[in-house]
Design a protein around this motif. Structure first.
Motif, PDB file in Angstrom:
ATOM      1  N   TYR A   7     -27.162  -1.883  20.910  1.00 32.41           N
ATOM      2  CA  TYR A   7     -27.274  -1.865  22.367  1.00 32.41           C
ATOM      3  C   TYR A   7     -28.662  -2.294  22.827  1.00 32.41           C
ATOM      4  O   TYR A   7     -29.656  -1.951  22.198  1.00 32.41           O
ATOM      5  CB  TYR A   7     -27.022  -0.453  22.902  1.00 32.41           C
ATOM      6  N   LEU A  60     -17.283  15.766  17.356  1.00 34.41           N
ATOM      7  CA  LEU A  60     -18.246  16.357  18.296  1.00 34.41           C
ATOM      8  C   LEU A  60     -17.535  17.336  19.231  1.00 34.41           C
ATOM      9  O   LEU A  60     -18.033  18.427  19.507  1.00 34.41           O
ATOM     10  CB  LEU A  60     -18.901  15.249  19.126  1.00 34.41           C
ATOM     11  N   SER A  90     -16.302   4.282  12.155  1.00 35.71           N
ATOM     12  CA  SER A  90     -16.080   3.327  13.247  1.00 35.71           C
ATOM     13  C   SER A  90     -17.083   2.185  13.272  1.00 35.71           C
ATOM     14  O   SER A  90     -16.705   1.017  13.342  1.00 35.71           O
ATOM     15  CB  SER A  90     -16.156   4.047  14.598  1.00 35.71           C
ATOM     16  N   LYS A  91     -18.366   2.537  13.271  1.00 40.27           N
ATOM     17  CA  LYS A  91     -19.405   1.514  13.497  1.00 40.27           C
ATOM     18  C   LYS A  91     -19.768   0.819  12.188  1.00 40.27           C
ATOM     19  O   LYS A  91     -19.842  -0.400  12.121  1.00 40.27           O
ATOM     20  CB  LYS A  91     -20.649   2.153  14.114  1.00 40.27           C
ATOM     21  N   ILE A 117     -24.071   8.401  13.444  1.00 45.86           N
ATOM     22  CA  ILE A 117     -23.042   7.360  13.349  1.00 45.86           C
ATOM     23  C   ILE A 117     -23.611   5.945  13.233  1.00 45.86           C
ATOM     24  O   ILE A 117     -22.971   5.055  12.693  1.00 45.86           O
ATOM     25  CB  ILE A 117     -22.033   7.496  14.517  1.00 45.86           C
ATOM     26  N   TYR A 118     -24.853   5.745  13.723  1.00 53.01           N
ATOM     27  CA  TYR A 118     -25.453   4.395  13.623  1.00 53.01           C
ATOM     28  C   TYR A 118     -26.472   4.307  12.482  1.00 53.01           C
ATOM     29  O   TYR A 118     -27.307   3.405  12.475  1.00 53.01           O
ATOM     30  CB  TYR A 118     -26.125   4.022  14.951  1.00 53.01           C
ATOM     31  N   GLY A 134     -11.894  10.339  14.788  1.00 47.95           N
ATOM     32  CA  GLY A 134     -13.109   9.726  15.339  1.00 47.95           C
ATOM     33  C   GLY A 134     -14.218  10.752  15.428  1.00 47.95           C
ATOM     34  O   GLY A 134     -13.976  11.967  15.516  1.00 47.95           O
ATOM     35  N   ALA A 135     -15.458  10.240  15.406  1.00 46.17           N
ATOM     36  CA  ALA A 135     -16.609  11.148  15.516  1.00 46.17           C
ATOM     37  C   ALA A 135     -16.634  11.823  16.883  1.00 46.17           C
ATOM     38  O   ALA A 135     -17.153  12.924  17.047  1.00 46.17           O
ATOM     39  CB  ALA A 135     -17.903  10.382  15.277  1.00 46.17           C
ATOM     40  N   LYS A 136     -16.045  11.179  17.876  1.00 48.89           N
ATOM     41  CA  LYS A 136     -15.949  11.791  19.208  1.00 48.89           C
ATOM     42  C   LYS A 136     -15.171  13.106  19.110  1.00 48.89           C
ATOM     43  O   LYS A 136     -15.548  14.115  19.702  1.00 48.89           O
ATOM     44  CB  LYS A 136     -15.252  10.818  20.163  1.00 48.89           C
ATOM     45  N   TYR A 158     -21.498  13.295  25.320  1.00 48.45           N
ATOM     46  CA  TYR A 158     -22.161  14.582  25.025  1.00 48.45           C
ATOM     47  C   TYR A 158     -22.111  15.489  26.258  1.00 48.45           C
ATOM     48  O   TYR A 158     -21.734  16.660  26.186  1.00 48.45           O
ATOM     49  CB  TYR A 158     -23.633  14.387  24.658  1.00 48.45           C
ATOM     50  N   ASN A 168     -27.518   5.764  20.840  1.00 53.81           N
ATOM     51  CA  ASN A 168     -26.727   5.098  21.857  1.00 53.81           C
ATOM     52  C   ASN A 168     -27.056   5.838  23.146  1.00 53.81           C
ATOM     53  O   ASN A 168     -26.871   7.055  23.181  1.00 53.81           O
ATOM     54  CB  ASN A 168     -25.224   5.251  21.532  1.00 53.81           C
ATOM     55  N   ASN A 217     -29.567  12.409  18.207  1.00 59.06           N
ATOM     56  CA  ASN A 217     -28.849  11.166  17.895  1.00 59.06           C
ATOM     57  C   ASN A 217     -29.851  10.053  17.596  1.00 59.06           C
ATOM     58  O   ASN A 217     -30.534   9.565  18.480  1.00 59.06           O
ATOM     59  CB  ASN A 217     -27.967  10.798  19.114  1.00 59.06           C
ATOM     60  N   ARG A 262      -9.767   5.446  13.991  1.00 56.45           N
ATOM     61  CA  ARG A 262     -10.035   6.807  14.466  1.00 56.45           C
ATOM     62  C   ARG A 262     -10.273   7.802  13.324  1.00 56.45           C
ATOM     63  O   ARG A 262      -9.501   8.749  13.137  1.00 56.45           O
ATOM     64  CB  ARG A 262      -8.919   7.317  15.409  1.00 56.45           C
ATOM     65  N   ILE A 263     -11.317   7.567  12.568  1.00 53.50           N
ATOM     66  CA  ILE A 263     -11.728   8.541  11.557  1.00 53.50           C
ATOM     67  C   ILE A 263     -13.214   8.858  11.729  1.00 53.50           C
ATOM     68  O   ILE A 263     -14.064   7.968  11.691  1.00 53.50           O
ATOM     69  CB  ILE A 263     -11.500   8.013  10.115  1.00 53.50           C
ATOM     70  N   TRP A 291     -25.659   9.547  25.083  1.00 51.62           N
ATOM     71  CA  TRP A 291     -24.314   8.961  25.062  1.00 51.62           C
ATOM     72  C   TRP A 291     -23.435   9.792  25.990  1.00 51.62           C
ATOM     73  O   TRP A 291     -23.444  11.028  25.937  1.00 51.62           O
ATOM     74  CB  TRP A 291     -23.743   8.948  23.639  1.00 51.62           C
ATOM     75  N   ASP A 306     -26.084  13.497  15.130  1.00 50.03           N
ATOM     76  CA  ASP A 306     -25.079  12.424  15.215  1.00 50.03           C
ATOM     77  C   ASP A 306     -25.682  11.176  14.563  1.00 50.03           C
ATOM     78  O   ASP A 306     -26.556  10.520  15.133  1.00 50.03           O
ATOM     79  CB  ASP A 306     -24.732  12.191  16.690  1.00 50.03           C
TER      80      ASP A 306
HETATM   81  N1  PMP Z   1     -21.492   9.126  18.709  1.00 51.48           N
HETATM   82  C1  PMP Z   1     -22.063   8.061  19.301  1.00 51.48           C
HETATM   83  C2  PMP Z   1     -23.507   8.108  19.595  1.00 51.48           C
HETATM   84  C3  PMP Z   1     -21.285   6.942  19.639  1.00 51.48           C
HETATM   85  O1  PMP Z   1     -21.849   5.902  20.234  1.00 51.48           O
HETATM   86  C4  PMP Z   1     -19.923   6.947  19.351  1.00 51.48           C
HETATM   87  C5  PMP Z   1     -19.114   5.726  19.715  1.00 51.48           C
HETATM   88  N2  PMP Z   1     -18.053   5.929  20.498  1.00 51.48           N
HETATM   89  C6  PMP Z   1     -19.370   8.081  18.732  1.00 51.48           C
HETATM   90  C7  PMP Z   1     -20.191   9.145  18.441  1.00 51.48           C
HETATM   91  C8  PMP Z   1     -17.918   8.217  18.424  1.00 51.48           C
HETATM   92  O2  PMP Z   1     -17.415   7.245  17.623  1.00 51.48           O
HETATM   93  P1  PMP Z   1     -15.904   7.303  17.096  1.00 51.48           P
HETATM   94  O3  PMP Z   1     -15.195   8.330  17.873  1.00 51.48           O
HETATM   95  O4  PMP Z   1     -15.370   5.937  17.292  1.00 51.48           O
HETATM   96  O5  PMP Z   1     -16.001   7.659  15.644  1.00 51.48           O
END
Ligand code: PMP
Ligand code: GLU
Length: 399
Positions: free
Chosen positions: A328, A104, A238-239, A205-206, A99-101, A128, A175, A171, A247-248, A125, A203
């Motif tokens: 959101y 990070l 994910s998104k 991701i969106y 996951g990107a989490k 962070y 988010n 970001n 979880r990638i 978010w 970041d």
């Molecule tokens: N960055 C942002 C801004 C997010 O909203 C999310 C969502 N959880 C993530 C990173 C991480 O996403 P994930 O771990 O599902 O890839």
């Protein structure tokens, strides 16, 4: 004897976004009809061609350490970053994580030491801030509000930099606010980043969830120095592909930083699940099928976005700035503060959240979690019917 916990875990709060979602799901499991606007995840299931790739990987024996398609996935990420983001990375500069989490988390752990500062624009978010605290660092918050579209200026960024600054979180789309920086705004921030050699996480991701005419622009694509020395691009599946449970996520950036992240991950999780990597590989490589699925999801999100904004405008005491990205709605509920609902005075976004859940059975995330105590976040990654049901309930609550 009482257990003595490490300082690093005592300093952090659990993830509020996950907590709200868990609470709403627990109430639903008890048979309570809760409308959940908490979860920040697409309600769509993963497109079938990706699911099939995951199944094929597992039944084909890709069940060991070191996914069979691990290198192919890295190459697919390199090709994606080049094709869509004009970012020129080598495969060895890419780290695929759970996951990107997790991506990070790795970056923060390898760059932030005890007492170091990390600049985070608010609203942020939730993770962070806590990831910086987990590393023993000090979050330095830049406040923004509706008047600037929840975006920071280059001057604000410059003022926040000190000799202790190690990292800046950027970001867009954001988010929780849905704010999207324009290419010119990104270029202006890039000048400050270069001038101060400010290592920056972008970041993205969106990036595929932008409504309207702002084009996405990757910070790292703006100069050789940004690409090679300063910017770590974080993204994931994910998104974009509705793959939150796979979880990638991935990060790409300057070689020394990525090598350090690899070293850290080698002791924490090793590689992400092999079949998840196969699914992500399919998502990134089968452009025709993936793009079709993304387009379908984006159109649905946009319709829901417009509908939710319209319905939020009808709530007395609540206002909202139109979000242009992600999924959101970040509603300002400060106009309700001081009012009594069901005998309880609403004094904060947290009070609003509790009353919405207990009395109206609607789950939202309190702005306090995002450094913004006047707001609540509602995810519109849910059906129009549920948006109507939830907003009818909030309207009746606030009447
Ligand atoms: N960055 C942002 C801004 C997010 O909203 C999310 C969502 N959880 C993530 C990173 C991480 O996403 P994930 O771990 O599902 O890839
Ligand atoms: N990013 C999503 C959110 O903000 C998912 C939950 C999480 O990982 O925090 O709700």
């Amino acid at each position: 004897m009482p257990i003595s916990f490490a300082r690093r875990i005592q300093q952090v709060q659990p993830s509020a976004t996950l907590a709200v979602d868990a609470k709403a799901k627990a109430m639903q499991a008890q048979g309570i009809d809760v409308v959940g606007f908490g979860a920040g995840e697409p309600d769509f299931t993963t497109p079938q061609h990706i699911v099939q790739a995951g199944i094929a990987a597992m039944s084909g024996g890709d069940t060991h350490y070191g996914a069979k398609r691990g290198n192919e996935l890295k190459d697919a990420i390199v090709a994606k970053l080049k094709r869509e983001n004009e970012l020129d990375y080598a495969a060895e500069q890419v780290v695929v994580s759970c996951g990107a989490k997790h991506s990070l988390y790795n970056i923060v752990q390898v760059l932030v030491d005890e007492g170091d500062e990390a600049i985070i624009p608010a609203p942020y978010w939730v993770s962070y801030l806590e990831q910086v605290r987990l590393a023993g660092g000090k979050p330095v918050i830049i406040e923004t509000g509706e008047e600037t579209g929840f975006k920071i200026s280059p001057e604000q960024l410059e003022r926040a930099i000190t000799p202790k600054t190690r990292l800046f979180f950027f970001n867009s789309p954001s988010n929780p606010t849905g704010a999207v920086y324009t290419p010119d705004e990104i270029r202006a921030l890039a000048q400050v980043i270069e001038k101060h050699n400010l290592v920056t996480i972008s970041d993205e991701i969106y990036e595929r969830l932008i409504y309207g005419d702002i084009s996405p622009l990757s910070l790292g694509s703006l100069s050789k120095k940004l690409l090679e020395e300063l910017v770590i691009t974080v993204n994931g599946v994910s998104k974009t592909y509705a793959m939150t449970g796979w979880r990638i996520g991935y990060a790409a950036g300057p070689k020394p930083i990525m090598n350090a992240a690899k070293k850290l991950q080698s002791h924490a999780t090793s590689d992400p699940a092999a079949f998840s990597q196969a699914g992500a590989c399919e998502a990134l490589k089968n452009l025709r099928m993936s793009d079709e699925a993304i387009m379908h999801m984006c159109e649905a999100f946009d319709e829901r976005r417009k509908h939710m904004i319209k319905r939020i405008h009808e709530l007395p005491g609540v206002s909202i700035l139109e979000p242009l990205g992600a999924f959101y709605a970040f509603a300002n509920v400060s106009g309700v503060f001081g009012r009594k609902i069901g005998g309880i005075e609403i004094k904060s976004a947290m009070d609003f959240t509790n009353i919405a859940l207990e009395q109206a059975k609607v789950a939202v995330v309190p702005g306090e979690a995002f450094g913004s105590p006047k707001h609540v976040r509602l995810s519109y990654a849910t059906s129009v019917e549920l948006i109507d049901k939830g907003l009818d309930r909030l309207r009746d609550l606030l009447k």
